[in-house]
Every structure is written in structure tokens, then in C-alpha cells.
Design a protein around this motif. Sequence first.
Motif, PDB file in Angstrom:
ATOM      1  N   ALA A 200     -30.486   3.707 -14.418  1.00  0.00           N
ATOM      2  CA  ALA A 200     -30.513   5.280 -14.468  1.00  0.00           C
ATOM      3  C   ALA A 200     -29.119   5.525 -15.251  1.00  0.00           C
ATOM      4  O   ALA A 200     -29.564   6.522 -15.940  1.00  0.00           O
ATOM      5  CB  ALA A 200     -30.184   5.473 -13.049  1.00  0.00           C
ATOM      6  N   VAL A 201     -28.079   4.808 -15.569  1.00  0.00           N
ATOM      7  CA  VAL A 201     -26.912   5.103 -16.092  1.00  0.00           C
ATOM      8  C   VAL A 201     -27.221   5.277 -17.664  1.00  0.00           C
ATOM      9  O   VAL A 201     -26.896   6.123 -18.580  1.00  0.00           O
ATOM     10  CB  VAL A 201     -25.651   4.714 -15.857  1.00  0.00           C
ATOM     11  N   LEU A 206     -28.962   7.314 -22.866  1.00  0.00           N
ATOM     12  CA  LEU A 206     -29.879   7.414 -24.054  1.00  0.00           C
ATOM     13  C   LEU A 206     -30.263   8.947 -24.376  1.00  0.00           C
ATOM     14  O   LEU A 206     -30.477   9.180 -25.475  1.00  0.00           O
ATOM     15  CB  LEU A 206     -31.138   6.602 -23.913  1.00  0.00           C
ATOM     16  N   VAL A 207     -30.566   9.794 -23.332  1.00  0.00           N
ATOM     17  CA  VAL A 207     -30.783  10.975 -23.447  1.00  0.00           C
ATOM     18  C   VAL A 207     -29.676  11.998 -23.868  1.00  0.00           C
ATOM     19  O   VAL A 207     -29.944  12.903 -24.668  1.00  0.00           O
ATOM     20  CB  VAL A 207     -31.549  11.443 -22.091  1.00  0.00           C
ATOM     21  N   PHE A 208     -28.655  12.088 -23.184  1.00  0.00           N
ATOM     22  CA  PHE A 208     -27.747  12.770 -23.392  1.00  0.00           C
ATOM     23  C   PHE A 208     -26.583  12.272 -23.896  1.00  0.00           C
ATOM     24  O   PHE A 208     -25.361  13.262 -24.327  1.00  0.00           O
ATOM     25  CB  PHE A 208     -27.140  13.327 -21.817  1.00  0.00           C
ATOM     26  N   LEU A 300     -24.550  11.454 -16.061  1.00  0.00           N
ATOM     27  CA  LEU A 300     -24.288  11.649 -14.582  1.00  0.00           C
ATOM     28  C   LEU A 300     -25.435  12.214 -13.740  1.00  0.00           C
ATOM     29  O   LEU A 300     -25.770  11.799 -12.795  1.00  0.00           O
ATOM     30  CB  LEU A 300     -22.756  12.074 -14.094  1.00  0.00           C
ATOM     31  N   THR A 301     -25.591  13.331 -14.377  1.00  0.00           N
ATOM     32  CA  THR A 301     -26.863  14.173 -13.721  1.00  0.00           C
ATOM     33  C   THR A 301     -28.132  13.567 -13.722  1.00  0.00           C
ATOM     34  O   THR A 301     -28.978  13.540 -12.742  1.00  0.00           O
ATOM     35  CB  THR A 301     -26.846  15.696 -14.456  1.00  0.00           C
ATOM     36  N   ALA A 302     -28.303  12.701 -14.971  1.00  0.00           N
ATOM     37  CA  ALA A 302     -29.628  12.010 -15.062  1.00  0.00           C
ATOM     38  C   ALA A 302     -29.662  11.022 -14.014  1.00  0.00           C
ATOM     39  O   ALA A 302     -30.559  10.634 -13.678  1.00  0.00           O
ATOM     40  CB  ALA A 302     -29.503  11.667 -16.678  1.00  0.00           C
ATOM     41  N   ALA A 303     -28.472  10.109 -14.202  1.00  0.00           N
ATOM     42  CA  ALA A 303     -28.411   9.029 -13.180  1.00  0.00           C
ATOM     43  C   ALA A 303     -28.706   9.564 -11.814  1.00  0.00           C
ATOM     44  O   ALA A 303     -29.246   8.491 -10.900  1.00  0.00           O
ATOM     45  CB  ALA A 303     -27.099   8.189 -13.472  1.00  0.00           C
ATOM     46  N   ALA A 304     -28.049  10.666 -11.227  1.00  0.00           N
ATOM     47  CA  ALA A 304     -28.260  10.905  -9.893  1.00  0.00           C
ATOM     48  C   ALA A 304     -29.656  11.340  -9.646  1.00  0.00           C
ATOM     49  O   ALA A 304     -30.298  11.058  -8.806  1.00  0.00           O
ATOM     50  CB  ALA A 304     -27.322  12.161  -9.587  1.00  0.00           C
TER      51      ALA A 304
END
Length: 518
Positions: A200-201, A206-208, A300-304
Amino acid sequence: MTDRTAVRTRLARALPVPITGYRPTDPLPAFATGWVTVIALGTLALLLLRAGRYDWYGDELYFLAAGHRPAVSYVDQGPALPLLAYAMDAVAPGSRTVFRLPAILCAVGSVVLTAVCAREFGGDRRAQVFAAAGAAGAPFLIFQSASLSTFAVDSLLVALLLWLLVRWVRTGADGLLVGVALTGALAFQVKPLVPVLLAAVAAGVLVFGPRALFGRPVLWVAAGVAALTTVPALAWQAAHGWPQLGMGAVIRGEQLAVAGGIVQLPVHVISLTGPLGTALGLAGLWALVRTPELRDYRFLTAAAALLAAFVGLAGGRPYYLAGLFPVLFGVGAVAVVHSRALFRLGAAALGAISLALTLVLLFALPVPAVREPARTQREMSDRLRFTGTTGWAEFTAAVEKGYERLPAGTPVVTENYWQAAGLEALTELSSVYSPNRGYAAFGAPSESARTVLYVLAGAPEPGWRALFPDATAVAAADRPLGFPGLSAGVTVWRCERPADGWAAAWNTLSTNHFDAGW
């Protein structure tokens, strides 16, 4: 790398209520040692005072049993918790307080780490203290410290891993990436779910961004070394048919029965974070999305989001998300503390409510009286939360009564692994077996064992009757308000060896499904 002074000034604009009163020329904040220490020590004292109030949880005794059978992996966890359980019992045999000390220290460590995260995002002393108070007032703190469990340790390790990544974003010190790899390797030895977090991290990065993370050679070297530490466990899993993958379906079924699936996930997360924690977590997510200076932390938002999706869709436990709390509480505390006075006042009120609720729960639980029997898995889950596990004395007495007329050394087989672990830890019985979960891998009775004492929870199934057609009931523990599988619904049977032998019977009896007889 990211300038914490600029970050703190921009956090104001991320919230619906603007932050006022902060001067951009203020120096970078020092760590709020005094008040955070007071909160941490107060938390430690309270948790130590109530550590022995709950009786043994079945999983704790199972970890101890597994610790007496060291292995590189187990059906349902890594080797770290069994070794830790063995060590704590060796220090003070029979002491629940000492046994649970690692879980308590992890809970206190989470409080301190939350304050450290707030500082890393530029929070001044007020923000650090507020973040620590949010962690100390979260109901998850109670569950994390109530027993020695995988999630008690795993949640702190995940939080530590995320903090190391956050600090690397600010400083660029590659030594921190070595810490990330080592922390991930240790977390894998507790419970092999950390690859989901790391995936997830990685997706978030990769995205942000910051995609420069993937260009650091030290990251790949350290990750490669850490990956080598997983090889023995993976080899064990492969040799045993990947039982931990099979446990996923079992956990999903249990979670659906107890918590109602993905729709109820937000409710369960709020029950873990409490009023203030929920506010801080939402404020942290909002700030990460809306603050330009925090763009390097948006992974962190994407991982969450991805981890929450995994928990919801895969039917995982809500506390799998607890490792995210310190980082989100930390950035949320910075945003809230530097907001307008009215906003701060509301947050302070939530903090007071959270701390009061936590104190009430600490001193009120476990509830001593049981007024209704637990007939379903959900009712049993509620009972565990409020009363803990009860009925060990009645259970062991019933089994020992059934054992009275049998020769010494006669094997005892139990329906579930809690029963087996309890008998092994709380009685003098030397040959205890169970075909349930991790205990099944510990082995079956010897083929020379012609008679066994078999402990069942609930009525015998037809398949069991076919294996033991001449079984005779010799004792029981069946109090109406007793604990399912221990002091309610338990029958002790004298059985003769199955016609095809124990190895064949073990293949038939072995299951990952936990049956307490409801």
C-alpha cells in the motif's frame, strides 16, 4: 527535503477553520519532554495496575504453548510472539502482569511515538502533548494492553515503520531506510501482514511520490537483506500447504459473524480511536490532502485508503489499521492545535471526553457479573471485550475429574486450541493434543495410545461419533452462564483409538475453525 516550518504554517489552511497566531519565524519545535513523559508514565502506571484483572486469554496460553515448541513459523502467526511469551513466563511463571508487560510497553510506546510524529510534522509542544493525549485516550490503548497479542506488538512496529519513512522524507538520511527494512522484517516475524502495508505504501509513493525513494540503493540492499529473514518462514509455510493463507478465509468468516462486514468498518474504527482520536485522524487525512507542503507525505493517505480497503474487502480485523493511528493523530494534532480558538476548544472538549471514557473503561472492566449466556460468535466477542475469558478453574476441574480413573500419561485431546493450551499451562497433564489450528501441527497422539480423554464443546458431530463409536461421557462443565467451551457446554469423553489409527483420524479432525460449542 520538507521544511517543517513551512509545513506548519500551511497546515492551517488545510482545515475548514483557518489557523491563527503562528509566526513563520518561530524556531523548529523541541520535543515536549515534560508533559509527554507525564502522560506516558501515567498511562504506564494505570495499565500496570489493571494488567492482572483479566484472567488468561486463550491466545496467550496458546502463544506460551507454541513457545515451548519453537519453530520458524506457525499456522496462524510468526515465531516472535511465542518466543516472547516463553521469555516472560520464564521471568515470572504464572504472573499475568509480567506476561503482559510487552503489550503494555507497546501501548505506552505508541503514545510517545504519536507525540514524536506530531513533532516531525512541525508541531510545537502543545501539538505534541495533544497528540499524546489523543493516543492515551483512544480505546484501542485498552485492547492493545489487555493481553499479550500479535496486534499489540504489530501495531507499534507498523507505526514505527511509517514514522521512519516520514522522517526520511524530511531529512533524506538513508540510514532511516535501513530502519524501515529491519522494522518490516521484525513485524513479519510477528504476523506476516506487513507485506500488505508495504504494498500500500509503495502504491502511494508511485502515485503521489516521493518517487526518489525508489532510487535509493540502500533501500533495495536493506530490503533484500530483510527479505532473506522471511525465507525460513516461507519455506515452512510451503512445506505445510500455506496454512496462513487458509486462515484468511477463517478470519473473514469470524469477522463477518462478529462485526458485520465492510459497512460496519467505520463504526469499529471509531470505537478504537475514540472521540478525540477520530477527530485527529480525520483532521490528519484532510491536512495531508489539502496542504501543498505535505504533498511528499500524501502516500500516507493512499496507504491508509488501500489498507482500509483490504481490511474491509478481505474481512480483516479492524485493528489491522491501528498502526496508522500515531502518524495520522500526529499530523492531525498539528493542524488542530494551530487552528482558531473555537476549533481548539472543541478539540479539547473531545479530548476530555476521550480521556474520561478511557479511565472509566480501565477501572470498570472487566465486568464481574454475567447476566446472559453467549449463544453466538458475536455475543462471545462482546463477552470477551467486557469480561475477558472466565471459567478456567471449572474447565480444568472437569477434565481432571474425568482423568481420575485413567492411567498416568493417557493423552488428552481437545476440540479447540484454547482448551488444549489451558490444560497444558494450568494443570499437570503432560500429553495434551488438539486438531485445531496451530495445535494440529504440534502432532497427534502416538499410535500406541489406545485410550484418550476427549474434550468436546457442544454436542458430538456425526463424523466424530463415527470415529469414536464407543465414547463414554465421564465428566462435564455446563453452567448456564458459563463461558462457552470452558465452563459451559463442555463434555469430557473416554474414547478408544480410532479404527484407522490416529494419523488418519487427525487428517479428518484437523480444522482451522474455532468451535466453542455455541
